[in-house]
Design a protein around this motif. Structure first.
Motif, PDB file in Angstrom:
ATOM      1  N   LEU A   1      38.666  38.503  38.150  1.00 59.79           N
ATOM      2  CA  LEU A   1      38.221  38.985  39.462  1.00 59.79           C
ATOM      3  C   LEU A   1      39.239  39.946  40.079  1.00 59.79           C
TER       4      LEU A   1
ATOM      5  N   TYR B   1      40.280  39.250  43.773  1.00 59.60           N
ATOM      6  CA  TYR B   1      39.149  39.178  44.709  1.00 59.60           C
ATOM      7  C   TYR B   1      38.811  37.713  44.958  1.00 59.60           C
TER       8      TYR B   1
ATOM      9  N   ILE C   1      36.443  34.603  46.190  1.00 63.17           N
ATOM     10  CA  ILE C   1      35.053  34.210  46.407  1.00 63.17           C
ATOM     11  C   ILE C   1      35.035  32.928  47.231  1.00 63.17           C
TER      12      ILE C   1
ATOM     13  N   ARG D   1      23.233  42.575  35.933  1.00 64.25           N
ATOM     14  CA  ARG D   1      23.770  43.289  37.099  1.00 64.25           C
ATOM     15  C   ARG D   1      22.656  44.016  37.859  1.00 64.25           C
TER      16      ARG D   1
ATOM     17  N   PRO E   1      28.426  41.443  48.379  1.00 58.23           N
ATOM     18  CA  PRO E   1      29.557  41.974  47.613  1.00 58.23           C
ATOM     19  C   PRO E   1      30.214  40.954  46.668  1.00 58.23           C
ATOM     20  N   GLN E   2      30.237  39.661  47.047  1.00 55.63           N
ATOM     21  CA  GLN E   2      30.812  38.663  46.133  1.00 55.63           C
ATOM     22  C   GLN E   2      29.998  38.568  44.843  1.00 55.63           C
TER      23      GLN E   2
ATOM     24  N   GLN F   1      28.117  41.046  43.599  1.00 52.85           N
ATOM     25  CA  GLN F   1      28.345  42.305  42.891  1.00 52.85           C
ATOM     26  C   GLN F   1      29.681  42.293  42.143  1.00 52.85           C
ATOM     27  N   HIS F   2      30.738  41.853  42.810  1.00 50.14           N
ATOM     28  CA  HIS F   2      32.064  41.853  42.180  1.00 50.14           C
ATOM     29  C   HIS F   2      32.127  40.841  41.035  1.00 50.14           C
ATOM     30  N   THR F   3      31.573  39.662  41.238  1.00 50.09           N
ATOM     31  CA  THR F   3      31.590  38.642  40.184  1.00 50.09           C
ATOM     32  C   THR F   3      30.865  39.146  38.944  1.00 50.09           C
TER      33      THR F   3
ATOM     34  N   LYS G   1      30.251  42.270  38.152  1.00 51.61           N
ATOM     35  CA  LYS G   1      30.941  43.448  37.623  1.00 51.61           C
ATOM     36  C   LYS G   1      32.116  43.050  36.724  1.00 51.61           C
ATOM     37  N   THR G   2      32.798  41.966  37.066  1.00 55.31           N
ATOM     38  CA  THR G   2      33.996  41.580  36.316  1.00 55.31           C
ATOM     39  C   THR G   2      33.710  40.542  35.226  1.00 55.31           C
ATOM     40  N   CYS G   3      32.521  40.007  35.193  1.00 58.92           N
ATOM     41  CA  CYS G   3      32.154  39.011  34.181  1.00 58.92           C
ATOM     42  C   CYS G   3      32.040  39.674  32.803  1.00 58.92           C
TER      43      CYS G   3
END
Length: 155
Positions: free
Chosen positions: A51, A54, A56, A107, A115-116, A118-120, A122-124
């Motif tokens: 993450l 970032y 969560i 995605r 946003p949480q 989206q970020h999770t 994106k980084t998975c």
């Protein structure tokens, strides 16, 4: 009572809490076919460090009109993140714990979410995917000294 590995035991009572494909249910109440729901689940656990610092929330579920996602830390030290989704995808009918899902498809399914989310996503790095099934409920869950719990209670 006999088990798949060849061992056996004697018991005064049996509780079958062995899921939607319950062997105990099949033995006591007969076999039946599962119903595909037209929905699938994506699920994975991955290191929190991906993450990139970032943060969560402890455990949050985000709902959309026809889908949802739940994200939370799975270890007390917050070193791993877990998520599971439910969303429509009627053409996928594979029941497998090891089928890989496509991250770009996942995605896109949650584009515009918090946003949480989206970020999770994106980084998975990768995810597993399987079809969700259910069954009609049984009329009863017990027969003498055998009873069922949870998803095993479905025909």
């Amino acid at each position: 009572m006999s088990f798949a590995d060849g061992s056996s035991t004697v018991a005064d009572a049996v509780i079958g809490a062995d899921g939607v494909h319950s062997t105990v249910k099949d033995l006591v109440f007969g076999e039946s076919e599962a119903n595909f729901t037209g929905r699938i689940a994506y699920r994975t656990t991955f290191p929190t460090q991906l993450l990139g610092g970032y943060e969560i929330d402890e455990c949050t579920k985000w709902w959309g009109p026809d889908r949802h996602i739940v994200i939370y830390y799975v270890k007390p030290d917050r070193s791993e993140v877990y998520f599971v989704t439910s969303q429509p995808e009627p053409e996928f009918t594979v029941e497998s714990w090891s089928a890989k899902g496509d991250m770009d498809t996942l995605r896109a399914a949650f584009e515009g979410f918090h946003p949480q989310v989206q970020h999770t996503l994106k980084t998975c790095p990768d995810v597993h995917k399987w079809a969700l099934v259910d069954r009609d409920p049984l009329e009863r869950w017990s027969d003498r000294t055998v009873t069922l719990l949870g998803d095993a209670c479905l025909r």
